[in-house]
Write an enzyme that holds these catalytic residues in place. Structure first.
Site, PDB file in Angstrom:
ATOM      1  CB  SER A   1      -0.840  -0.013   1.282  1.00 38.12           C
ATOM      2  OG  SER A   1      -1.483   1.231   1.480  1.00 38.12           O
TER       3      SER A   1
ATOM      4  CE1 TYR B   1      -4.517  -2.049   5.073  1.00 35.96           C
ATOM      5  CE2 TYR B   1      -3.216  -0.074   4.658  1.00 35.96           C
ATOM      6  CZ  TYR B   1      -3.999  -1.121   4.192  1.00 35.96           C
ATOM      7  OH  TYR B   1      -4.245  -1.242   2.841  1.00 35.96           O
TER       8      TYR B   1
HETATM    9  P1  NAD Z   1     -11.560  -6.097   0.030  1.00 40.33           P
HETATM   10  O1  NAD Z   1     -12.135  -5.997   1.403  1.00 40.33           O
HETATM   11  O2  NAD Z   1     -12.379  -5.701  -1.148  1.00 40.33           O
HETATM   12  O3  NAD Z   1     -11.033  -7.570  -0.244  1.00 40.33           O
HETATM   13  C1  NAD Z   1     -10.324  -8.283   0.714  1.00 40.33           C
HETATM   14  C2  NAD Z   1     -10.320  -9.729   0.328  1.00 40.33           C
HETATM   15  O4  NAD Z   1      -9.652 -10.467   1.356  1.00 40.33           O
HETATM   16  C3  NAD Z   1     -11.726 -10.344   0.196  1.00 40.33           C
HETATM   17  O5  NAD Z   1     -11.716 -11.288  -0.841  1.00 40.33           O
HETATM   18  C4  NAD Z   1     -11.912 -11.023   1.555  1.00 40.33           C
HETATM   19  O6  NAD Z   1     -12.848 -12.088   1.515  1.00 40.33           O
HETATM   20  C5  NAD Z   1     -10.508 -11.524   1.784  1.00 40.33           C
HETATM   21  N1  NAD Z   1     -10.224 -11.840   3.178  1.00 40.33           N
HETATM   22  C6  NAD Z   1     -10.510 -11.097   4.285  1.00 40.33           C
HETATM   23  N2  NAD Z   1     -10.097 -11.750   5.377  1.00 40.33           N
HETATM   24  C7  NAD Z   1      -9.541 -12.926   4.950  1.00 40.33           C
HETATM   25  C8  NAD Z   1      -8.949 -14.034   5.628  1.00 40.33           C
HETATM   26  N3  NAD Z   1      -8.819 -14.067   6.950  1.00 40.33           N
HETATM   27  N4  NAD Z   1      -8.501 -15.061   4.872  1.00 40.33           N
HETATM   28  C9  NAD Z   1      -8.640 -15.054   3.533  1.00 40.33           C
HETATM   29  N5  NAD Z   1      -9.184 -14.021   2.844  1.00 40.33           N
HETATM   30  C10 NAD Z   1      -9.633 -12.985   3.558  1.00 40.33           C
HETATM   31  O7  NAD Z   1     -10.202  -5.265   0.115  1.00 40.33           O
HETATM   32  P2  NAD Z   1      -9.293  -4.595  -1.023  1.00 40.33           P
HETATM   33  O8  NAD Z   1      -9.440  -3.113  -0.875  1.00 40.33           O
HETATM   34  O9  NAD Z   1      -9.489  -5.223  -2.348  1.00 40.33           O
HETATM   35  O10 NAD Z   1      -7.861  -4.946  -0.449  1.00 40.33           O
HETATM   36  C11 NAD Z   1      -7.019  -5.921  -1.006  1.00 40.33           C
HETATM   37  C12 NAD Z   1      -5.592  -5.623  -0.600  1.00 40.33           C
HETATM   38  O11 NAD Z   1      -5.195  -4.360  -1.138  1.00 40.33           O
HETATM   39  C13 NAD Z   1      -5.389  -5.513   0.918  1.00 40.33           C
HETATM   40  O12 NAD Z   1      -4.162  -6.107   1.264  1.00 40.33           O
HETATM   41  C14 NAD Z   1      -5.345  -4.014   1.149  1.00 40.33           C
HETATM   42  O13 NAD Z   1      -4.612  -3.684   2.291  1.00 40.33           O
HETATM   43  C15 NAD Z   1      -4.653  -3.556  -0.118  1.00 40.33           C
HETATM   44  N6  NAD Z   1      -4.864  -2.149  -0.441  1.00 40.33           N
HETATM   45  C16 NAD Z   1      -6.126  -1.655  -0.621  1.00 40.33           C
HETATM   46  C17 NAD Z   1      -6.267  -0.316  -0.928  1.00 40.33           C
HETATM   47  C18 NAD Z   1      -7.611   0.295  -1.170  1.00 40.33           C
HETATM   48  O14 NAD Z   1      -7.681   1.542  -1.283  1.00 40.33           O
HETATM   49  N7  NAD Z   1      -8.670  -0.465  -1.299  1.00 40.33           N
HETATM   50  C19 NAD Z   1      -5.148   0.514  -1.044  1.00 40.33           C
HETATM   51  C20 NAD Z   1      -3.885  -0.028  -0.840  1.00 40.33           C
HETATM   52  C21 NAD Z   1      -3.759  -1.367  -0.533  1.00 40.33           C
END
Ligand code: NAD
Length: 259
Positions: free
Chosen positions: A141, A154
């Protein structure tokens, strides 16, 4: 990527799904993982398989539990499925000032956002070494490079996963296995929608106003990064052109960390 298999953690939603789609488009078989409604996941599997002509498995492991990660890899091995591309994407967020940060939430965020990537990597690497090729992509991130208030667990996990990425990149440097991190800024996924809704409720403003306020604070483009754009970056990291990209932490953040 024809004939290769990609395990994308947390791929039932958001960024993980965007990455799974981009890899399937290039012919990779998929192992999906994440939580969600069983019927929706079945539909997702079928539509990805049909659209791209690839095999799509689903593994429901809770990746915050190391034993479930080991069981997942044992099942794949028993089924003769090797993980050629490992995308550590599953992640959660919790927002609270450090002195009021619930210790149980700290443990949960570190377990999934950091430790899970260690466990999947140690389980996937032997097979990659045997087959002589591999790609490990860790979804960090902008918070892997800079901090924000109220996100102690985080930010610590995301800085940590960049460190882990570098170590794995060094340990695999003389092989055709690479390890890199992608550092997105704001992407409109369920994880971020929750923060927008919380902000709207707290400030007594509309969700639209909260969305613009959230973007304006950090992301100079005032526009979201999309899961599709991150998928394309992951696909590039899997290509031969990226064979010497090793231990990088690539930003895709609308200018967030350029400030
Ligand atoms: P999201 O909530 O849409 O998706 C998260 C996914 O992880 C889902 O498929 C969920 O079912 C799964 N998950 C949650 N807990 C779990 C567990 N214990 N075991 C297995 N799977 C599990 O989130 P996102 O925004 O798509 O985030 C995905 C990644 O991207 C994360 O690592 C997040 O930190 C990172 N990220 C997101 C953003 C953003 O702005 N959305 C920015 C930077 C980084």
């Amino acid at each position: 990527m024809k004939g290769k298999t990609a395990l994308v953690t947390g791929s039932t939603s958001g960024i993980g799904l965007g990455i799974a789609q981009a890899l399937a488009e290039r012919g990779a078989h998929l192992v999906l993982n994440g939580f969600g409604d069983a019927d929706e996941i079945a539909r997702l599997r079928a539509s990805l398989a049909e659209r791209h002509g690839v095999t799509v498995r689903y593994e429901a492991a809770d990746l915050s539990r190391p034993a479930e990660i080991e069981a997942l890899f044992s099942r794949l091995q028993a089924a003769g499925v090797g993980v050629d591309v490992l995308v550590n994407n599953a992640g959660i967020q919790h927002v609270a000032p450090v002195e009021r940060f619930p210790t149980e939430r700290w443990d949960a965020v570190i377990a999934l956002n950091l430790s899970a990537a260690f466990h999947t990597t140690r389980c996937a690497l032997p097979g990659m070494r045997e087959r002589g090729w591999g790609r490990i992509i860790n979804i960090a991130s902008a918070h892997g490079l800079v901090a924000s208030v109220e996100k102690a667990a985080y930010v610590a996990a995301k800085h940590g996963i960049i460190g882990l990425t570098k170590v794995v990149a060094l340990e695999t440097a003389r092989s055709a296995i690479t390890a890199n991190a992608i550092c997105p800024g704001w992407v409109l996924t369920p994880l971020v929608q929750k923060q927008i809704d919380a902000r709207a409720a707290q400030a007594g403003i509309s969700a639209d106003e909260a969305r613009v306020a959230l973007l304006s604070e950090k992301q100079p483009s005032v526009d979201f990064v999309t899961p599709g754009q991150i998928g394309e970056m992951a696909a590039f990291l899997c290509s031969e052109a990226a064979a010497q990209v090793r231990g990088a932490a690539w930003t895709i953040d609308g200018g967030w960390t350029a400030q």
